[in-house]
Design an enzyme around this catalytic site. Structure first.
Site, PDB file in Angstrom:
ATOM      1  N   GLY A 159       0.997  -1.320   0.099  1.00  0.00           N
ATOM      2  CA  GLY A 159      -0.021  -0.002  -0.016  1.00  0.00           C
ATOM      3  C   GLY A 159       0.868   1.193  -0.045  1.00  0.00           C
ATOM      4  O   GLY A 159       1.931   1.249   0.650  1.00  0.00           O
ATOM      5  N   THR A 213       1.575   4.320   1.372  1.00  0.00           N
ATOM      6  CA  THR A 213       2.179   4.973   2.595  1.00  0.00           C
ATOM      7  C   THR A 213       3.016   3.784   3.252  1.00  0.00           C
ATOM      8  O   THR A 213       3.666   3.957   4.010  1.00  0.00           O
ATOM      9  CB  THR A 213       1.122   5.539   3.308  1.00  0.00           C
ATOM     10  OG1 THR A 213      -0.061   4.627   3.726  1.00  0.00           O
ATOM     11  CG2 THR A 213       0.417   6.906   2.925  1.00  0.00           C
ATOM     12  N   TYR A 228      -6.091  -6.545  -3.044  1.00  0.00           N
ATOM     13  CA  TYR A 228      -6.281  -6.263  -4.348  1.00  0.00           C
ATOM     14  C   TYR A 228      -5.335  -7.576  -4.911  1.00  0.00           C
ATOM     15  O   TYR A 228      -4.401  -8.114  -4.402  1.00  0.00           O
ATOM     16  CB  TYR A 228      -5.606  -5.266  -4.587  1.00  0.00           C
ATOM     17  CG  TYR A 228      -4.018  -4.927  -4.441  1.00  0.00           C
ATOM     18  CD1 TYR A 228      -3.681  -4.447  -3.221  1.00  0.00           C
ATOM     19  CD2 TYR A 228      -3.083  -4.810  -5.529  1.00  0.00           C
ATOM     20  CE1 TYR A 228      -2.354  -4.313  -2.892  1.00  0.00           C
ATOM     21  CE2 TYR A 228      -1.593  -4.569  -5.183  1.00  0.00           C
ATOM     22  CZ  TYR A 228      -1.398  -4.187  -4.022  1.00  0.00           C
ATOM     23  OH  TYR A 228      -0.222  -4.132  -3.636  1.00  0.00           O
ATOM     24  N   TYR A 250      -9.650  -4.776  -7.031  1.00  0.00           N
ATOM     25  CA  TYR A 250      -9.819  -4.394  -5.542  1.00  0.00           C
ATOM     26  C   TYR A 250     -10.967  -4.795  -4.831  1.00  0.00           C
ATOM     27  O   TYR A 250     -12.041  -4.575  -5.289  1.00  0.00           O
ATOM     28  CB  TYR A 250      -9.634  -2.866  -5.314  1.00  0.00           C
ATOM     29  CG  TYR A 250      -8.385  -2.286  -5.967  1.00  0.00           C
ATOM     30  CD1 TYR A 250      -7.171  -1.942  -5.038  1.00  0.00           C
ATOM     31  CD2 TYR A 250      -8.326  -1.795  -7.229  1.00  0.00           C
ATOM     32  CE1 TYR A 250      -6.044  -1.436  -5.427  1.00  0.00           C
ATOM     33  CE2 TYR A 250      -6.957  -1.215  -7.492  1.00  0.00           C
ATOM     34  CZ  TYR A 250      -5.973  -1.083  -6.628  1.00  0.00           C
ATOM     35  OH  TYR A 250      -4.537  -0.422  -7.101  1.00  0.00           O
ATOM     36  N   TRP A 251     -10.680  -5.295  -3.525  1.00  0.00           N
ATOM     37  CA  TRP A 251     -11.804  -5.457  -2.567  1.00  0.00           C
ATOM     38  C   TRP A 251     -11.171  -4.600  -1.415  1.00  0.00           C
ATOM     39  O   TRP A 251     -10.426  -5.128  -0.518  1.00  0.00           O
ATOM     40  CB  TRP A 251     -11.697  -6.869  -2.228  1.00  0.00           C
ATOM     41  CG  TRP A 251     -12.320  -7.729  -3.392  1.00  0.00           C
ATOM     42  CD1 TRP A 251     -13.415  -8.210  -3.538  1.00  0.00           C
ATOM     43  CD2 TRP A 251     -11.515  -8.372  -4.418  1.00  0.00           C
ATOM     44  NE1 TRP A 251     -13.546  -9.051  -4.552  1.00  0.00           N
ATOM     45  CE2 TRP A 251     -12.205  -9.156  -5.190  1.00  0.00           C
ATOM     46  CE3 TRP A 251     -10.160  -8.344  -4.890  1.00  0.00           C
ATOM     47  CZ2 TRP A 251     -11.835  -9.775  -6.374  1.00  0.00           C
ATOM     48  CZ3 TRP A 251      -9.776  -8.947  -5.836  1.00  0.00           C
ATOM     49  CH2 TRP A 251     -10.626  -9.784  -6.659  1.00  0.00           C
ATOM     50  N   LYS A 267       7.321  15.539  -8.907  1.00  0.00           N
ATOM     51  CA  LYS A 267       7.946  14.607  -9.705  1.00  0.00           C
ATOM     52  C   LYS A 267       7.440  14.454 -11.277  1.00  0.00           C
ATOM     53  O   LYS A 267       6.442  14.741 -11.470  1.00  0.00           O
ATOM     54  CB  LYS A 267       7.602  13.292  -9.145  1.00  0.00           C
ATOM     55  CG  LYS A 267       7.909  13.276  -7.627  1.00  0.00           C
ATOM     56  CD  LYS A 267       7.378  11.853  -6.948  1.00  0.00           C
ATOM     57  CE  LYS A 267       6.026  12.474  -6.393  1.00  0.00           C
ATOM     58  NZ  LYS A 267       5.294  11.235  -5.584  1.00  0.00           N
ATOM     59  N   ALA A 304       5.884   1.764  -6.848  1.00  0.00           N
ATOM     60  CA  ALA A 304       6.489   2.240  -5.733  1.00  0.00           C
ATOM     61  C   ALA A 304       7.560   3.311  -6.022  1.00  0.00           C
ATOM     62  O   ALA A 304       8.426   3.590  -5.198  1.00  0.00           O
ATOM     63  CB  ALA A 304       7.091   1.257  -4.824  1.00  0.00           C
ATOM     64  N   GLY A 322       7.332   6.476  -6.673  1.00  0.00           N
ATOM     65  CA  GLY A 322       6.860   7.578  -5.962  1.00  0.00           C
ATOM     66  C   GLY A 322       7.038   7.494  -4.446  1.00  0.00           C
ATOM     67  O   GLY A 322       7.550   8.191  -3.614  1.00  0.00           O
ATOM     68  N   ASP A 323       6.575   6.123  -4.067  1.00  0.00           N
ATOM     69  CA  ASP A 323       6.548   5.765  -2.554  1.00  0.00           C
ATOM     70  C   ASP A 323       7.945   5.743  -1.953  1.00  0.00           C
ATOM     71  O   ASP A 323       8.203   6.440  -0.863  1.00  0.00           O
ATOM     72  CB  ASP A 323       6.055   4.565  -2.458  1.00  0.00           C
ATOM     73  CG  ASP A 323       4.476   4.448  -3.163  1.00  0.00           C
ATOM     74  OD1 ASP A 323       4.041   5.511  -3.263  1.00  0.00           O
ATOM     75  OD2 ASP A 323       4.306   3.275  -3.221  1.00  0.00           O
TER      76      ASP A 323
HETATM   77  P1  ADP Z   1       4.755   8.718  -9.072  1.00  0.00           P
HETATM   78  O1  ADP Z   1       4.957   7.152  -8.943  1.00  0.00           O
HETATM   79  O2  ADP Z   1       4.331   9.328  -7.674  1.00  0.00           O
HETATM   80  O3  ADP Z   1       3.776   9.361 -10.143  1.00  0.00           O
HETATM   81  P2  ADP Z   1       6.955   9.335 -10.904  1.00  0.00           P
HETATM   82  O4  ADP Z   1       6.594   8.211 -11.912  1.00  0.00           O
HETATM   83  O5  ADP Z   1       7.295  10.630 -11.288  1.00  0.00           O
HETATM   84  O6  ADP Z   1       6.059   9.393  -9.551  1.00  0.00           O
HETATM   85  O7  ADP Z   1       8.475   8.700 -10.294  1.00  0.00           O
HETATM   86  C1  ADP Z   1       8.909   9.214  -8.979  1.00  0.00           C
HETATM   87  C2  ADP Z   1      10.383   9.226  -8.964  1.00  0.00           C
HETATM   88  O8  ADP Z   1      10.893   8.114  -9.389  1.00  0.00           O
HETATM   89  C3  ADP Z   1      10.750  10.303 -10.008  1.00  0.00           C
HETATM   90  O9  ADP Z   1      10.911  11.475  -9.361  1.00  0.00           O
HETATM   91  C4  ADP Z   1      12.253   9.649 -10.453  1.00  0.00           C
HETATM   92  O10 ADP Z   1      13.190  10.092  -9.330  1.00  0.00           O
HETATM   93  C5  ADP Z   1      11.955   8.118 -10.343  1.00  0.00           C
HETATM   94  N1  ADP Z   1      11.738   7.868 -11.916  1.00  0.00           N
HETATM   95  C6  ADP Z   1      10.499   7.115 -12.370  1.00  0.00           C
HETATM   96  N2  ADP Z   1      10.498   7.088 -13.489  1.00  0.00           N
HETATM   97  C7  ADP Z   1      11.921   7.470 -13.980  1.00  0.00           C
HETATM   98  C8  ADP Z   1      12.591   6.844 -14.950  1.00  0.00           C
HETATM   99  N3  ADP Z   1      12.073   6.401 -16.267  1.00  0.00           N
HETATM  100  N4  ADP Z   1      14.026   7.031 -15.076  1.00  0.00           N
HETATM  101  C9  ADP Z   1      14.661   7.565 -14.058  1.00  0.00           C
HETATM  102  N5  ADP Z   1      13.897   7.750 -12.821  1.00  0.00           N
HETATM  103  C10 ADP Z   1      12.550   7.645 -12.763  1.00  0.00           C
END
Ligand code: ADP
Length: 307
Positions: free
Chosen positions: A28, A30, A87, A100-101, A224, A255, A257-258
């Site tokens: 999940g 967080t 999920y 998802y459930w 991001k 993950a 972004g996480d």
């Molecule tokens: P979220 O999953 O929250 O939408 P992102 O997809 O923007 O966030 O990805 C979060 C972070 O992961 C980015 O800021 C970057 O540091 C890294 N990242 C994601 N995709 C790539 C990629 N193709 N190449 C390099 N770094 C990546």
């Protein structure tokens, strides 16, 4: 002892393992951030997960898993008449799809007992939540939850908000916009994704996203952009841009972004300058997306870690 508390929903994850078999995990957004934060923060930090679970066997297993992974569960509330959400990841011609459930999951009761919620927020240095944490709550509870966060912030906690958008969890785009703004208003740190902000608010450039969250009271905004530059703004140091790490082959962006959030917050908690914490976070996320799954323990096998 210093403490990091993440709040939200951890679910049972069933992923297809072939021959009609499914592998059971727990994940999940967080919770993933808490898991990475545990590996990045010094032992002097307690990392806790705040949510609700049932009193049944699978809830016991989830909490046992968290404890095994070093995450404190004294901030989990057990409810006799609910259980944890679930999920399932199905694979069709290499494409993953999710079912998802979770509509009756225990986590939806996170803000029903405010005495308990205020209690687990007390004395925390860093608190992390996301727009998914808000989306699963009934509207009134969302307001109570943000009120409790605002009280914790007034007592000195640093509150971080990942804007993770899941349109299916919200009644309408307007409800989602209102929810995001409510979450951001109670936060010091906001972690949006530019593509989602463009869709929802019509932002033309990442600086527009920064501006909106700055106006809502954030001290630090990290926008991001997947494989693009990170746009960072901090009240004292102003704007900065961090180029992405080179990733030869993206295997699974789950993950990204996480883990980025965990890297940034852990860096800040260790006293790093925002730009250095952001660089470390991007290095970590770049490694996470080169492996399958949300939680990638291999990254931490070589001591020295990811950042
Ligand atoms: P979220 O999953 O929250 O939408 P992102 O997809 O923007 O966030 O990805 C979060 C972070 O992961 C980015 O800021 C970057 O540091 C890294 N990242 C994601 N995709 C790539 C990629 N193709 N190449 C390099 N770094 C990546």
């Amino acid at each position: 002892m210093t403490t990091f508390l993440a709040l939200g929903e951890c679910m049972v994850e069933l992923s297809e393992a072939g021959d009609g078999l499914y592998r059971r995990g727990f994940a999940g957004d967080t919770f993933n951030t808490a898991w990475y934060a545990r590996r990045l923060l010094p032992e002097t930090w307690t990392v806790s997960y705040g949510s609700c679970a049932g009193e049944d066997a699978v809830s016991d297993e989830m909490l046992a898993f968290m404890e095994r992974e070093g995450i404190d569960t004294s901030t989990m509330r057990r409810l006799p008449d609910r259980t944890v959400g679930l999920y399932m990841i199905s694979l069709k011609e290499g494409e993953r799809s999710f079912s998802y459930w979770r509509s009756q999951s225990a986590a939806r009761m996170l803000a029903e007992d405010l005495t308990w919620l205020d209690g687990i927020l007390k004395g925390r240095e860093m608190i992390h939540f996301s727009a998914i944490t808000l989306a699963i709550l009934p509207q009134k509870s969302r307001e109570y939850f943000c009120g409790a966060l605002a009280r914790a912030r007034a007592r000195g906690a640093i509150v971080a908000f990942d804007t993770n958008l899941r349109p299916r969890l919200w009644d309408s785009p307007q409800a989602m916009r209102d929810g995001l703004e409510m979450g951001a208003r109670t936060s010091d740190i906001v972690l949006p994704s530019f593509d989602e902000e463009t869709d929802l608010f019509g932002d033309a450039k990442p600086e527009d996203t920064v501006e909106r969250y700055r106006a809502l009271g954030a001290d630090l905004v990290a926008v991001k952009q997947g494989g693009g530059d990170l746009v960072l703004w901090q009240r004292e140091t102003g704007h900065g841009r961090v180029p992405p790490e080179h990733v030869p082959q993206v295997v699974d962006t789950t993950a990204a972004g996480d883990s980025f959030g965990a890297g940034l917050l852990a860096g800040l908690a260790r006293g790093e300058a925002p730009i250095d914490a952001a660089r470390g976070a991007m290095r970590l996320a770049a490694r996470v997306i080169q492996s399958r799954g949300a939680l990638v323990p291999e990254i931490f096998k070589d001591h020295g870690g990811a950042s």
